[in-house]
Write a protein that holds these residues in place. Structure first.
Motif, PDB file in Angstrom:
ATOM      1  N   UNK A 137      17.494  -5.451  -9.241  1.00  0.00           N
ATOM      2  CA  UNK A 137      16.583  -6.090  -8.309  1.00  0.00           C
ATOM      3  C   UNK A 137      17.452  -6.959  -7.809  1.00  0.00           C
ATOM      4  N   UNK A 138      17.041  -7.357  -6.552  1.00  0.00           N
ATOM      5  CA  UNK A 138      18.155  -8.206  -5.637  1.00  0.00           C
ATOM      6  C   UNK A 138      17.550  -9.714  -5.552  1.00  0.00           C
ATOM      7  N   UNK A 139      18.338 -10.630  -5.557  1.00  0.00           N
ATOM      8  CA  UNK A 139      17.772 -11.905  -5.607  1.00  0.00           C
ATOM      9  C   UNK A 139      17.282 -12.489  -4.322  1.00  0.00           C
ATOM     10  N   UNK A 140      16.314 -13.105  -4.058  1.00  0.00           N
ATOM     11  CA  UNK A 140      15.863 -13.671  -2.609  1.00  0.00           C
ATOM     12  C   UNK A 140      16.843 -15.037  -2.327  1.00  0.00           C
ATOM     13  N   UNK A 141      16.905 -14.753  -0.993  1.00  0.00           N
ATOM     14  CA  UNK A 141      17.508 -15.970  -0.336  1.00  0.00           C
ATOM     15  C   UNK A 141      16.716 -16.372   0.872  1.00  0.00           C
ATOM     16  N   UNK A 142      16.925 -17.457   1.146  1.00  0.00           N
ATOM     17  CA  UNK A 142      15.900 -18.248   2.334  1.00  0.00           C
ATOM     18  C   UNK A 142      15.628 -17.404   3.620  1.00  0.00           C
ATOM     19  N   UNK A 143      16.624 -16.340   3.915  1.00  0.00           N
ATOM     20  CA  UNK A 143      16.308 -15.330   4.943  1.00  0.00           C
ATOM     21  C   UNK A 143      15.489 -13.779   4.530  1.00  0.00           C
ATOM     22  N   UNK A 144      14.968 -14.095   3.250  1.00  0.00           N
ATOM     23  CA  UNK A 144      14.181 -13.173   2.669  1.00  0.00           C
ATOM     24  C   UNK A 144      12.807 -12.779   3.507  1.00  0.00           C
ATOM     25  N   UNK A 145      12.323 -11.650   3.862  1.00  0.00           N
ATOM     26  CA  UNK A 145      11.209 -11.513   4.428  1.00  0.00           C
ATOM     27  C   UNK A 145      10.089 -11.351   3.478  1.00  0.00           C
ATOM     28  N   UNK A 146       8.855 -12.218   3.475  1.00  0.00           N
ATOM     29  CA  UNK A 146       7.734 -12.199   2.717  1.00  0.00           C
ATOM     30  C   UNK A 146       6.758 -12.084   3.711  1.00  0.00           C
ATOM     31  N   UNK A 147       5.880 -11.239   3.501  1.00  0.00           N
ATOM     32  CA  UNK A 147       4.681 -10.936   4.133  1.00  0.00           C
ATOM     33  C   UNK A 147       3.269 -10.751   3.472  1.00  0.00           C
ATOM     34  N   UNK A 148       2.188 -11.362   4.165  1.00  0.00           N
ATOM     35  CA  UNK A 148       0.889 -11.224   3.412  1.00  0.00           C
ATOM     36  C   UNK A 148       0.642  -9.628   3.776  1.00  0.00           C
ATOM     37  N   UNK A 149      -0.541  -9.409   3.048  1.00  0.00           N
ATOM     38  CA  UNK A 149      -1.038  -8.010   3.200  1.00  0.00           C
ATOM     39  C   UNK A 149      -1.371  -7.492   4.717  1.00  0.00           C
ATOM     40  N   UNK A 150      -1.759  -8.357   5.446  1.00  0.00           N
ATOM     41  CA  UNK A 150      -2.189  -8.129   6.903  1.00  0.00           C
ATOM     42  C   UNK A 150      -0.981  -8.408   7.635  1.00  0.00           C
ATOM     43  N   UNK A 151       0.168  -8.492   7.290  1.00  0.00           N
ATOM     44  CA  UNK A 151       1.456  -8.618   8.072  1.00  0.00           C
ATOM     45  C   UNK A 151       1.942 -10.206   8.497  1.00  0.00           C
ATOM     46  N   UNK A 152       1.220 -10.930   7.947  1.00  0.00           N
ATOM     47  CA  UNK A 152       1.512 -12.249   8.365  1.00  0.00           C
ATOM     48  C   UNK A 152       2.894 -12.950   7.670  1.00  0.00           C
ATOM     49  N   UNK A 153       3.397 -13.845   8.249  1.00  0.00           N
ATOM     50  CA  UNK A 153       4.877 -14.024   8.095  1.00  0.00           C
ATOM     51  C   UNK A 153       4.831 -15.461   7.099  1.00  0.00           C
ATOM     52  N   UNK A 154       5.758 -15.054   5.759  1.00  0.00           N
ATOM     53  CA  UNK A 154       5.589 -16.342   4.851  1.00  0.00           C
ATOM     54  C   UNK A 154       6.743 -17.031   5.113  1.00  0.00           C
ATOM     55  N   UNK A 155       6.630 -18.590   5.155  1.00  0.00           N
ATOM     56  CA  UNK A 155       7.838 -19.345   5.495  1.00  0.00           C
ATOM     57  C   UNK A 155       8.582 -19.664   4.204  1.00  0.00           C
TER      58      UNK A 155
ATOM     59  N   UNK B 137      -6.251 -16.136   1.764  1.00  0.00           N
ATOM     60  CA  UNK B 137      -7.150 -15.171   2.855  1.00  0.00           C
ATOM     61  C   UNK B 137      -8.432 -14.606   2.179  1.00  0.00           C
ATOM     62  N   UNK B 138      -9.090 -14.039   3.157  1.00  0.00           N
ATOM     63  CA  UNK B 138     -10.347 -13.379   2.849  1.00  0.00           C
ATOM     64  C   UNK B 138     -10.043 -12.011   2.489  1.00  0.00           C
ATOM     65  N   UNK B 139     -10.698 -11.229   1.718  1.00  0.00           N
ATOM     66  CA  UNK B 139     -11.530 -11.859   0.661  1.00  0.00           C
ATOM     67  C   UNK B 139     -10.666 -12.570  -0.673  1.00  0.00           C
ATOM     68  N   UNK B 140     -11.063 -13.521  -1.179  1.00  0.00           N
ATOM     69  CA  UNK B 140     -10.163 -14.227  -2.155  1.00  0.00           C
ATOM     70  C   UNK B 140     -10.034 -13.221  -3.390  1.00  0.00           C
ATOM     71  N   UNK B 141      -8.597 -13.553  -3.775  1.00  0.00           N
ATOM     72  CA  UNK B 141      -8.090 -12.734  -4.983  1.00  0.00           C
ATOM     73  C   UNK B 141      -7.949 -11.307  -4.782  1.00  0.00           C
ATOM     74  N   UNK B 142      -7.828 -10.898  -3.264  1.00  0.00           N
ATOM     75  CA  UNK B 142      -7.661  -9.446  -3.055  1.00  0.00           C
ATOM     76  C   UNK B 142      -6.473  -9.345  -2.210  1.00  0.00           C
ATOM     77  N   UNK B 143      -5.756 -10.191  -1.434  1.00  0.00           N
ATOM     78  CA  UNK B 143      -4.672 -10.170  -0.560  1.00  0.00           C
ATOM     79  C   UNK B 143      -3.407 -10.823  -1.136  1.00  0.00           C
ATOM     80  N   UNK B 144      -2.610  -9.837  -1.108  1.00  0.00           N
ATOM     81  CA  UNK B 144      -1.399 -10.206  -1.804  1.00  0.00           C
ATOM     82  C   UNK B 144      -0.124 -10.567  -0.750  1.00  0.00           C
ATOM     83  N   UNK B 145       0.658 -11.381  -1.130  1.00  0.00           N
ATOM     84  CA  UNK B 145       2.292 -11.444  -0.314  1.00  0.00           C
ATOM     85  C   UNK B 145       3.210 -10.723  -1.146  1.00  0.00           C
TER      86      UNK B 145
END
Length: 112
Positions: A1-19, A90-98
């Motif tokens: 498994x690779x280490x994450x760095x600041x340029x990693x791309x994390x997204x919510x289940x709806x494709x929103x961008x995590x800072x 996000x809605x529904x609570x406890x269902x949407x993952x990043x």
């Protein structure tokens, strides 16, 4: 498994961008700070398209449920791996993952 760095791309289940905001700056891979324990938590999520009446878009990441190394630490904090996963507010609570889409580097790996 690779280490994450600041340029990693994390997204919510709806494709929103995590800072990504690093809490440490002294250990780097390819010139980029490595993310450690708690870095992915409480971060802003931008451009989540899950918007409608009585539907809250993802705006923040919640606690990481999995994805920290049990072996590698920086300053006492476990490093984040490309398996990082948790829920959003996000809605529904406890269902949407990043989740991680790309670790931001291809050089360094660690065990879980």
């Amino acid at each position: 498994m690779k280490l994450l760095v600041t340029e990693a791309i994390l997204r919510c289940g709806h494709d929103g961008i995590v800072a990504n905001v690093p809490s440490q700056e002294w250990v780097r891979v390819a010139g980029l700070p490595v993310l450690v324990d708690h870095d992915p938590q409480g971060r802003d999520i931008a451009m989540c398209p899950n918007v409608n009446i009585n539907i809250k878009p993802c705006t923040k990441t919640l606690m990481v449920r999995t994805g920290y190394s049990g072996f590698v630490r920086i300053g006492g904090q476990s490093v984040c791996l490309d398996t990082v996963e948790g829920f959003t507010d996000g809605t529904p609570p406890g269902a949407v993952k990043y989740t991680v889409r790309r670790p931001g580097q291809v050089f360094v790996e660690a065990g879980s």
